[in-house]
Design a protein around this motif. Structure first.
Motif, mmCIF file in Angstrom:
data_model
loop_
_atom_site.group_PDB
_atom_site.id
_atom_site.type_symbol
_atom_site.label_atom_id
_atom_site.label_comp_id
_atom_site.label_asym_id
_atom_site.label_seq_id
_atom_site.Cartn_x
_atom_site.Cartn_y
_atom_site.Cartn_z
ATOM 1 N N LEU A 37 27.824 -34.325 -20.507
ATOM 2 C CA LEU A 37 28.600 -33.282 -19.952
ATOM 3 C C LEU A 37 30.148 -33.228 -20.423
ATOM 4 O O LEU A 37 30.710 -32.779 -19.829
ATOM 5 C CB LEU A 37 28.626 -33.636 -18.424
ATOM 6 N N SER A 38 30.174 -34.110 -21.131
ATOM 7 C CA SER A 38 31.819 -34.711 -21.736
ATOM 8 C C SER A 38 32.503 -33.306 -22.351
ATOM 9 O O SER A 38 33.706 -33.286 -22.209
ATOM 10 C CB SER A 38 31.904 -35.489 -22.627
ATOM 11 N N LEU A 39 31.697 -32.480 -22.905
ATOM 12 C CA LEU A 39 32.187 -31.211 -23.554
ATOM 13 C C LEU A 39 32.058 -29.841 -22.648
ATOM 14 O O LEU A 39 32.871 -29.010 -22.933
ATOM 15 C CB LEU A 39 31.472 -30.936 -24.969
ATOM 16 N N LEU A 40 31.609 -30.226 -21.374
ATOM 17 C CA LEU A 40 31.748 -29.243 -20.380
ATOM 18 C C LEU A 40 33.275 -28.930 -19.578
ATOM 19 O O LEU A 40 33.796 -30.132 -19.212
ATOM 20 C CB LEU A 40 30.891 -29.194 -19.739
ATOM 21 N N SER A 41 33.780 -27.692 -19.303
ATOM 22 C CA SER A 41 34.920 -27.676 -18.500
ATOM 23 C C SER A 41 34.576 -27.853 -17.048
ATOM 24 O O SER A 41 33.265 -27.899 -16.736
ATOM 25 C CB SER A 41 35.632 -26.228 -18.631
ATOM 26 N N VAL A 42 35.667 -28.118 -16.370
ATOM 27 C CA VAL A 42 35.401 -28.332 -14.729
ATOM 28 C C VAL A 42 34.776 -26.836 -14.132
ATOM 29 O O VAL A 42 33.774 -27.178 -13.612
ATOM 30 C CB VAL A 42 36.927 -28.449 -14.413
ATOM 31 N N ASP A 43 35.074 -25.842 -14.755
ATOM 32 C CA ASP A 43 34.513 -24.536 -14.162
ATOM 33 C C ASP A 43 32.916 -24.504 -14.697
ATOM 34 O O ASP A 43 32.050 -24.152 -14.007
ATOM 35 C CB ASP A 43 35.192 -23.416 -14.972
ATOM 36 N N GLU A 44 32.642 -24.980 -15.818
ATOM 37 C CA GLU A 44 31.137 -25.068 -16.157
ATOM 38 C C GLU A 44 30.427 -26.106 -15.391
ATOM 39 O O GLU A 44 29.237 -25.822 -15.142
ATOM 40 C CB GLU A 44 31.111 -25.390 -17.847
ATOM 41 N N LEU A 45 31.099 -27.075 -15.189
ATOM 42 C CA LEU A 45 30.476 -28.083 -14.159
ATOM 43 C C LEU A 45 30.191 -27.683 -12.715
ATOM 44 O O LEU A 45 29.153 -27.786 -12.310
ATOM 45 C CB LEU A 45 31.210 -29.536 -14.185
ATOM 46 N N HIS A 46 31.167 -26.964 -12.206
ATOM 47 C CA HIS A 46 30.878 -26.239 -10.926
ATOM 48 C C HIS A 46 29.702 -25.186 -11.320
ATOM 49 O O HIS A 46 28.815 -24.963 -10.191
ATOM 50 C CB HIS A 46 32.072 -25.586 -10.529
ATOM 51 N N GLN A 47 29.665 -24.460 -12.187
ATOM 52 C CA GLN A 47 28.746 -23.563 -12.426
ATOM 53 C C GLN A 47 27.274 -24.341 -12.362
ATOM 54 O O GLN A 47 26.368 -23.587 -11.912
ATOM 55 C CB GLN A 47 29.053 -22.560 -13.572
ATOM 56 N N ARG A 48 27.048 -25.241 -13.093
ATOM 57 C CA ARG A 48 25.978 -25.977 -13.352
ATOM 58 C C ARG A 48 25.638 -26.575 -11.844
ATOM 59 O O ARG A 48 24.425 -26.354 -11.494
ATOM 60 C CB ARG A 48 25.932 -27.487 -14.091
ATOM 61 N N ILE A 49 26.577 -27.028 -10.833
ATOM 62 C CA ILE A 49 26.072 -27.480 -9.615
ATOM 63 C C ILE A 49 25.573 -26.405 -8.958
ATOM 64 O O ILE A 49 24.637 -26.279 -7.949
ATOM 65 C CB ILE A 49 27.582 -27.927 -9.038
ATOM 66 N N ARG A 50 26.311 -25.036 -8.890
ATOM 67 C CA ARG A 50 25.803 -23.787 -8.122
ATOM 68 C C ARG A 50 24.367 -23.559 -8.629
ATOM 69 O O ARG A 50 23.351 -23.235 -7.804
ATOM 70 C CB ARG A 50 26.889 -22.403 -8.484
#
Length: 64
Positions: free
Chosen positions: A21-34
């Protein structure tokens, strides 16, 4: 190296468990959670439906 035609093709942007997950942005991480929360809800609904079917079947076949 050639891809195995028998292996399912995984889209490049597919979520994979254990993925770095190190290369993902905070927005991308939130999207993954959704996305994952939506998938969890879908699975829970399927479990509920299957549990209901199982209870109905047990009721029908356990009558004496």
């Amino acid at each position: 190296m050639f891809a195995d035609d028998n292996e399912p093709r995984v889209p490049q942007d597919a979520i994979r468990i254990g993925q770095d997950l190190s290369l993902l942005s905070v927005d991308e991480l939130h999207q993954r959670i959704r996305i994952l929360e939506g998938e969890i809800e879908r699975i829970r609904k399927d479990i509920d439906a299957k549990s209901g079917h199982k209870l109905q079947a047990e009721a029908v076949f356990s009558r004496k």
